[in-house]
Scaffold this active site. Structure first.
Site, PDB file in Angstrom:
ATOM      1  N   GLU A   1       0.885  -1.180   0.000  1.00  0.00           N
ATOM      2  CA  GLU A   1       0.000   0.000   0.000  1.00  0.00           C
ATOM      3  C   GLU A   1       0.916   1.222   0.000  1.00  0.00           C
ATOM      4  O   GLU A   1       1.797   1.340   0.843  1.00  0.00           O
ATOM      5  CB  GLU A   1      -0.899  -0.024   1.248  1.00  0.00           C
TER       6      GLU A   1
ATOM      7  N   TYR B   1     -13.803  -1.695   1.216  1.00  0.00           N
ATOM      8  CA  TYR B   1     -14.562  -1.129   0.090  1.00  0.00           C
ATOM      9  C   TYR B   1     -15.725  -2.033  -0.286  1.00  0.00           C
ATOM     10  O   TYR B   1     -16.816  -1.572  -0.579  1.00  0.00           O
ATOM     11  CB  TYR B   1     -13.630  -0.952  -1.122  1.00  0.00           C
ATOM     12  N   GLU B   2     -15.458  -3.309  -0.297  1.00  0.00           N
ATOM     13  CA  GLU B   2     -16.496  -4.278  -0.673  1.00  0.00           C
ATOM     14  C   GLU B   2     -17.690  -4.157   0.262  1.00  0.00           C
ATOM     15  O   GLU B   2     -18.846  -4.154  -0.176  1.00  0.00           O
ATOM     16  CB  GLU B   2     -15.898  -5.680  -0.605  1.00  0.00           C
TER      17      GLU B   2
ATOM     18  N   LYS C   1     -10.645   7.425 -16.825  1.00  0.00           N
ATOM     19  CA  LYS C   1     -10.255   8.176 -18.035  1.00  0.00           C
ATOM     20  C   LYS C   1      -9.187   7.398 -18.810  1.00  0.00           C
ATOM     21  O   LYS C   1      -8.226   6.899 -18.224  1.00  0.00           O
ATOM     22  CB  LYS C   1      -9.687   9.545 -17.652  1.00  0.00           C
TER      23      LYS C   1
ATOM     24  N   ASP D   1      -8.184   1.026  -7.767  1.00  0.00           N
ATOM     25  CA  ASP D   1      -8.690   2.298  -8.303  1.00  0.00           C
ATOM     26  C   ASP D   1      -9.000   2.119  -9.791  1.00  0.00           C
ATOM     27  O   ASP D   1      -8.152   1.647 -10.544  1.00  0.00           O
ATOM     28  CB  ASP D   1      -7.646   3.406  -8.108  1.00  0.00           C
TER      29      ASP D   1
HETATM   30  C1  LIG Z   1      -9.943   1.853  -3.830  1.00  0.00           C
HETATM   31  S1  LIG Z   1      -8.779   1.445  -2.579  1.00  0.00           S
HETATM   32  C2  LIG Z   1      -9.204  -0.229  -2.161  1.00  0.00           C
HETATM   33  C3  LIG Z   1      -8.595  -0.659  -0.886  1.00  0.00           C
HETATM   34  C4  LIG Z   1      -8.853  -2.106  -0.447  1.00  0.00           C
HETATM   35  N1  LIG Z   1      -8.250  -3.052  -1.370  1.00  0.00           N
HETATM   36  C5  LIG Z   1     -10.313  -2.402  -0.285  1.00  0.00           C
HETATM   37  O1  LIG Z   1     -10.869  -3.134  -1.109  1.00  0.00           O
HETATM   38  O2  LIG Z   1     -10.915  -1.922   0.679  1.00  0.00           O
HETATM   39  C6  LIG Z   1      -7.305   1.230  -3.559  1.00  0.00           C
HETATM   40  C7  LIG Z   1      -6.026   1.290  -2.728  1.00  0.00           C
HETATM   41  O3  LIG Z   1      -4.932   0.943  -3.575  1.00  0.00           O
HETATM   42  C8  LIG Z   1      -3.838   1.791  -3.312  1.00  0.00           C
HETATM   43  N2  LIG Z   1      -3.047   1.841  -4.559  1.00  0.00           N
HETATM   44  C9  LIG Z   1      -3.477   2.284  -5.761  1.00  0.00           C
HETATM   45  N3  LIG Z   1      -2.509   2.179  -6.676  1.00  0.00           N
HETATM   46  C10 LIG Z   1      -1.429   1.657  -6.023  1.00  0.00           C
HETATM   47  C11 LIG Z   1      -0.115   1.328  -6.442  1.00  0.00           C
HETATM   48  N4  LIG Z   1       0.289   1.532  -7.710  1.00  0.00           N
HETATM   49  N5  LIG Z   1       0.737   0.822  -5.539  1.00  0.00           N
HETATM   50  C12 LIG Z   1       0.336   0.629  -4.236  1.00  0.00           C
HETATM   51  N6  LIG Z   1      -0.900   0.933  -3.784  1.00  0.00           N
HETATM   52  C13 LIG Z   1      -1.775   1.434  -4.674  1.00  0.00           C
HETATM   53  C14 LIG Z   1      -4.465   3.117  -2.946  1.00  0.00           C
HETATM   54  O4  LIG Z   1      -3.584   3.929  -2.151  1.00  0.00           O
HETATM   55  C15 LIG Z   1      -5.710   2.680  -2.168  1.00  0.00           C
HETATM   56  O5  LIG Z   1      -5.464   2.591  -0.789  1.00  0.00           O
END
Ligand SMILES: C[S@@+](CC[C@H](N)C(=O)[O-])C[C@H]1O[C@@H](n2cnc3c(N)ncnc32)[C@H](O)[C@@H]1O
Length: 215
Positions: free
Chosen positions: A68, A192-193, A121, A117
């Site tokens: 993370e 998130y789920e 776009k 994420d």
């Molecule tokens: C939408 S959240 C989902 C978090 C968790 N997996 C959940 O389902 O509750 C996406 C997480 O991925 C992390 N993240 C996104 N791109 C990343 C990357 N390239 N490397 C490490 N972490 C990343 C973000 O900081 C964020 O905390």
């Protein structure tokens, strides 16, 4: 995931070098951080860590690594690891683009991508964790028989990921178009789920593998 900036987050993470790597101290040697040679499963973009800490408490014979990049979020994973007294999980506070700095070729048995994420776009497609450059990283560190488990509520990201992975030459061993209706029994929810499922969103899930290189 947007978390309020906490100026103390970095200091807190640094106070626990036995659990968190924030400076690439374990580059090329993450597996040696554990005092056993159990299989390594990783979650990329773990968010607050409910999923991977639950898995770690249920499966003591697997070593887990949460990746993370956001320190303000990683502190929540660290809290869970400490509260549960888990010894089979380590945390890498870094971006997934540097995963090959930590892991040797074929070292990882499974990669979890949960609610990544979506970057809707087109000009941001390179940031999606299923963009082909990330798939190349996963292919390098994954064991030949290793797999990727992917969940999302985002239909667009799910469709994109199926296309990106199949164009890369991966194949799918399981696909659920409505996980909570079809196959929820052993499902471990992420933060998130839980939020999206409560609102009635459909959850998509798949398991995918890379074809073994031809002999
Ligand atoms: C939408 S959240 C989902 C978090 C968790 N997996 C959940 O389902 O509750 C996406 C997480 O991925 C992390 N993240 C996104 N791109 C990343 C990357 N390239 N490397 C490490 N972490 C990343 C973000 O900081 C964020 O905390």
């Amino acid at each position: 995931m947007r978390m309020r900036h906490k100026p103390w987050a970095e200091d807190y993470l640094r106070e626990h070098p036995e659990i968190v790597d924030i400076d690439c101290d374990h580059a090329n040697s993450v597996s040696q951080w554990f005092d056993n040679d159990h299989p390594i499963h990783i979650e990329v973009g773990s968010g607050m860590g409910q999923f991977i800490t639950t898995l770690a408490s249920q499966n003591p014979h697997i070593n887990y690594i949460a990746i993370e990049r956001d320190k303000n979020v990683m502190i929540r994973v660290l809290d869970k690891v400490r509260d549960k007294g888990l010894t089979n999980i380590k945390l890498l506070c870094n971006d997934a683009v540097v995963l090959t700095d930590y892991f040797a070729t074929n070292e990882v048995a499974r990669i979890y991508l949960n609610f990544s994420d979506p970057w809707p776009k087109t000009r941001h497609a390179k940031r999606r964790l299923t963009y082909h450059t990330f798939l190349a990283i996963y292919q390098q560190i994954l064991h030949e028989d290793g797999d990727i488990h992917f969940k999302t509520d985002n239909r667009g990201l799910f469709a994109y990921s199926l296309e990106s992975m199949s164009q890369y030459g991966m194949y799918f061993t399981k696909i659920n178009l409505n996980l909570h209706e079809e196959d929820a029994e052993d499902n471990i929810e992420t933060e998130y789920e839980h939020k999206f499922a409560e609102k009635g969103s459909r959850i998509y899930r798949m398991e995918a593998k890379f074809h073994a290189p031809k002999a």
